[in-house]
Write an enzyme that holds these catalytic residues in place. Structure first.
Site, PDB file in Angstrom:
ATOM      1  N   LYS A  10       0.807  -1.279  -0.063  1.00  0.00           N
ATOM      2  CA  LYS A  10       0.093   0.062  -0.044  1.00  0.00           C
ATOM      3  C   LYS A  10       0.910   1.444  -0.042  1.00  0.00           C
ATOM      4  O   LYS A  10       1.901   1.040   0.376  1.00  0.00           O
ATOM      5  CB  LYS A  10      -1.148   0.028   1.186  1.00  0.00           C
ATOM      6  CG  LYS A  10      -1.952  -1.094   1.239  1.00  0.00           C
ATOM      7  CD  LYS A  10      -2.969  -0.920   2.372  1.00  0.00           C
ATOM      8  CE  LYS A  10      -4.184  -2.292   2.229  1.00  0.00           C
ATOM      9  NZ  LYS A  10      -5.276  -2.044   3.179  1.00  0.00           N
ATOM     10  N   TYR A  50     -12.492  -1.585  -3.915  1.00  0.00           N
ATOM     11  CA  TYR A  50     -13.085  -1.697  -2.539  1.00  0.00           C
ATOM     12  C   TYR A  50     -14.584  -1.934  -2.648  1.00  0.00           C
ATOM     13  O   TYR A  50     -15.022  -1.190  -1.395  1.00  0.00           O
ATOM     14  CB  TYR A  50     -12.449  -0.769  -1.676  1.00  0.00           C
ATOM     15  CG  TYR A  50     -10.800  -1.171  -1.230  1.00  0.00           C
ATOM     16  CD1 TYR A  50     -10.872  -2.277  -0.374  1.00  0.00           C
ATOM     17  CD2 TYR A  50      -9.900  -0.220  -1.629  1.00  0.00           C
ATOM     18  CE1 TYR A  50      -9.501  -2.468   0.144  1.00  0.00           C
ATOM     19  CE2 TYR A  50      -8.770  -0.660  -1.080  1.00  0.00           C
ATOM     20  CZ  TYR A  50      -8.465  -1.746  -0.341  1.00  0.00           C
ATOM     21  OH  TYR A  50      -7.073  -1.948   0.188  1.00  0.00           O
ATOM     22  N   PHE A  58     -15.167   3.804   6.876  1.00  0.00           N
ATOM     23  CA  PHE A  58     -13.960   4.356   6.584  1.00  0.00           C
ATOM     24  C   PHE A  58     -13.654   4.312   5.129  1.00  0.00           C
ATOM     25  O   PHE A  58     -12.644   4.497   4.604  1.00  0.00           O
ATOM     26  CB  PHE A  58     -12.965   3.452   7.170  1.00  0.00           C
ATOM     27  CG  PHE A  58     -13.288   1.889   7.092  1.00  0.00           C
ATOM     28  CD1 PHE A  58     -12.800   1.486   5.604  1.00  0.00           C
ATOM     29  CD2 PHE A  58     -13.862   0.995   7.889  1.00  0.00           C
ATOM     30  CE1 PHE A  58     -12.995  -0.091   5.578  1.00  0.00           C
ATOM     31  CE2 PHE A  58     -14.092  -0.155   7.806  1.00  0.00           C
ATOM     32  CZ  PHE A  58     -13.780  -0.835   6.591  1.00  0.00           C
ATOM     33  N   ARG A  86      -2.235 -14.242   3.849  1.00  0.00           N
ATOM     34  CA  ARG A  86      -2.839 -13.636   4.972  1.00  0.00           C
ATOM     35  C   ARG A  86      -2.106 -13.850   6.110  1.00  0.00           C
ATOM     36  O   ARG A  86      -1.913 -12.724   7.022  1.00  0.00           O
ATOM     37  CB  ARG A  86      -4.339 -13.842   4.800  1.00  0.00           C
ATOM     38  CG  ARG A  86      -4.970 -13.201   3.810  1.00  0.00           C
ATOM     39  CD  ARG A  86      -6.417 -13.177   4.179  1.00  0.00           C
ATOM     40  NE  ARG A  86      -6.831 -12.236   5.300  1.00  0.00           N
ATOM     41  CZ  ARG A  86      -7.195 -10.818   4.969  1.00  0.00           C
ATOM     42  NH1 ARG A  86      -7.222 -10.371   3.820  1.00  0.00           N
ATOM     43  NH2 ARG A  86      -7.598 -10.004   6.089  1.00  0.00           N
ATOM     44  N   THR A  92      -5.486  -7.186  10.232  1.00  0.00           N
ATOM     45  CA  THR A  92      -5.720  -5.603   9.965  1.00  0.00           C
ATOM     46  C   THR A  92      -5.499  -4.633  10.758  1.00  0.00           C
ATOM     47  O   THR A  92      -4.712  -3.748  10.171  1.00  0.00           O
ATOM     48  CB  THR A  92      -7.342  -5.770   9.886  1.00  0.00           C
ATOM     49  OG1 THR A  92      -7.746  -6.756   8.992  1.00  0.00           O
ATOM     50  CG2 THR A  92      -7.595  -4.354   8.923  1.00  0.00           C
ATOM     51  N   ASN A 113      -2.240   0.280   6.546  1.00  0.00           N
ATOM     52  CA  ASN A 113      -1.559  -1.042   7.311  1.00  0.00           C
ATOM     53  C   ASN A 113      -0.793  -1.659   6.115  1.00  0.00           C
ATOM     54  O   ASN A 113      -0.596  -2.943   6.261  1.00  0.00           O
ATOM     55  CB  ASN A 113      -2.691  -1.794   7.871  1.00  0.00           C
ATOM     56  CG  ASN A 113      -3.797  -2.193   6.731  1.00  0.00           C
ATOM     57  OD1 ASN A 113      -3.557  -1.797   5.686  1.00  0.00           O
ATOM     58  ND2 ASN A 113      -4.701  -2.786   7.097  1.00  0.00           N
ATOM     59  N   HIS A 116      -2.117  -5.436   1.475  1.00  0.00           N
ATOM     60  CA  HIS A 116      -3.492  -6.009   0.991  1.00  0.00           C
ATOM     61  C   HIS A 116      -3.358  -7.194   0.768  1.00  0.00           C
ATOM     62  O   HIS A 116      -2.457  -7.735  -0.043  1.00  0.00           O
ATOM     63  CB  HIS A 116      -4.318  -5.249  -0.110  1.00  0.00           C
ATOM     64  CG  HIS A 116      -5.398  -5.838  -0.609  1.00  0.00           C
ATOM     65  ND1 HIS A 116      -6.557  -5.687  -0.049  1.00  0.00           N
ATOM     66  CD2 HIS A 116      -5.633  -6.785  -1.492  1.00  0.00           C
ATOM     67  CE1 HIS A 116      -7.473  -6.533  -0.559  1.00  0.00           C
ATOM     68  NE2 HIS A 116      -6.785  -7.192  -1.653  1.00  0.00           N
ATOM     69  N   GLU A 127      -9.626  -9.997  -8.252  1.00  0.00           N
ATOM     70  CA  GLU A 127      -8.799  -8.885  -7.884  1.00  0.00           C
ATOM     71  C   GLU A 127      -7.403  -8.986  -8.820  1.00  0.00           C
ATOM     72  O   GLU A 127      -6.904  -7.783  -9.293  1.00  0.00           O
ATOM     73  CB  GLU A 127      -8.337  -9.015  -6.522  1.00  0.00           C
ATOM     74  CG  GLU A 127      -9.452  -8.777  -5.539  1.00  0.00           C
ATOM     75  CD  GLU A 127      -9.128  -8.863  -4.142  1.00  0.00           C
ATOM     76  OE1 GLU A 127      -8.046  -9.136  -3.732  1.00  0.00           O
ATOM     77  OE2 GLU A 127      -9.959  -8.468  -3.238  1.00  0.00           O
TER      78      GLU A 127
HETATM   79  P1  ADP Z   1      -8.060  -6.736   5.406  1.00  0.00           P
HETATM   80  O1  ADP Z   1      -7.318  -5.565   4.644  1.00  0.00           O
HETATM   81  O2  ADP Z   1      -7.417  -7.075   6.618  1.00  0.00           O
HETATM   82  O3  ADP Z   1      -8.765  -7.671   4.676  1.00  0.00           O
HETATM   83  P2  ADP Z   1     -10.724  -5.582   5.608  1.00  0.00           P
HETATM   84  O4  ADP Z   1     -11.111  -6.294   4.463  1.00  0.00           O
HETATM   85  O5  ADP Z   1     -11.608  -5.592   6.729  1.00  0.00           O
HETATM   86  O6  ADP Z   1      -9.333  -5.766   6.026  1.00  0.00           O
HETATM   87  O7  ADP Z   1     -10.618  -3.955   5.383  1.00  0.00           O
HETATM   88  C1  ADP Z   1     -10.036  -3.278   4.222  1.00  0.00           C
HETATM   89  C2  ADP Z   1      -8.830  -2.380   4.351  1.00  0.00           C
HETATM   90  O8  ADP Z   1      -9.902  -1.157   4.993  1.00  0.00           O
HETATM   91  C3  ADP Z   1      -7.898  -2.523   5.743  1.00  0.00           C
HETATM   92  O9  ADP Z   1      -6.933  -3.003   5.364  1.00  0.00           O
HETATM   93  C4  ADP Z   1      -7.897  -0.944   5.913  1.00  0.00           C
HETATM   94  O10 ADP Z   1      -6.666  -0.460   5.236  1.00  0.00           O
HETATM   95  C5  ADP Z   1      -9.083  -0.420   6.016  1.00  0.00           C
HETATM   96  N1  ADP Z   1      -9.810  -0.395   7.046  1.00  0.00           N
HETATM   97  C6  ADP Z   1     -10.287  -1.801   7.702  1.00  0.00           C
HETATM   98  N2  ADP Z   1     -11.047  -1.218   8.829  1.00  0.00           N
HETATM   99  C7  ADP Z   1     -10.749   0.112   9.126  1.00  0.00           C
HETATM  100  C8  ADP Z   1     -11.125   0.985  10.131  1.00  0.00           C
HETATM  101  N3  ADP Z   1     -11.772   0.649  11.364  1.00  0.00           N
HETATM  102  N4  ADP Z   1     -10.552   2.225  10.169  1.00  0.00           N
HETATM  103  C9  ADP Z   1      -9.893   2.793   9.026  1.00  0.00           C
HETATM  104  N5  ADP Z   1      -9.714   2.060   8.009  1.00  0.00           N
HETATM  105  C10 ADP Z   1     -10.020   0.461   8.115  1.00  0.00           C
HETATM  106 MG    MG Z   2     -10.213  -7.749   3.133  1.00  0.00          MG
END
Ligand code: ADP
Ligand code: MG
Length: 138
Positions: A10, A50, A58, A86, A92, A113, A116, A127
């Site tokens: 990212k 997304y 968010f 993962r 996350t 974070n 992805h 994807e």
């Molecule tokens: P992951 O990336 O671990 O699969 P998710 O699919 O739940 O997690 O969320 C997608 C992305 O959205 C996360 O990687 C993060 O960048 C962002 N995100 C998720 N939860 C939050 C939150 N509570 N506040 C801000 N950004 C978030």
């Molecule tokens: Mg996800």
């Protein structure tokens, strides 16, 4: 069985100059890189990627962040690639990410974070084809 997954380094990790270290970790963990490129997504492209999160609070912040600066998109191959990637990424929220995971080491917040990863093989196929043409995969 060897399968494919989709990953992103990212914008926060690219900006911090950590993409080289992350790619090294990917290689050291036995992934075969089948596709890799630096891109700068438009807001619309980030929103399309997304789309499943469109109703989350968010969503605006996430798509601004992902389209704000360049990122590295990856097609990764390994045994059980979706889970393996993962596992290497970690939780996350970096505060909950296990020792030794990429998010523990490189993520700064739950939003920014570092990486992805697809959450299922079905979504990995979708994807990968969102970002890569056939010619860009080896
Ligand atoms: P992951 O990336 O671990 O699969 P998710 O699919 O739940 O997690 O969320 C997608 C992305 O959205 C996360 O990687 C993060 O960048 C962002 N995100 C998720 N939860 C939050 C939150 N509570 N506040 C801000 N950004 C978030
Ligand atoms: Mg996800």
């Amino acid at each position: 069985m060897s399968t494919l997954t989709f990953g992103i380094i990212k914008p926060d990790a690219v900006r911090a100059g950590k993409y080289g270290a992350i790619i090294q970790r990917i290689v050291d963990n036995g992934f075969n890189i089948r596709g890799m490129k630096l891109i700068h997504m438009s807001k619309k492209e980030a929103e399309g990627f997304y789309a499943v999160h469109a109703e989350r609070p968010f969503f605006g912040e996430l798509t601004e962040f992902m389209s704000g600066e360049p990122c590295v998109v990856l097609c990764l191959e390994k045994e059980n690639a979706v889970k393996a990637w993962r596992d290497l990424m970690g939780a996350t929220n970096p505060a909950e990410a296990a020792e030794g995971t990429l998010r523990k080491e490189f993520a700064t917040s739950i939003g920014e974070n570092a990486v992805h990863g697809s959450d299922s093989e079905e979504n990995a196929v979708i994807e990968i084809s969102y970002f890569f043409s056939k010619l860009e995969l080896v």
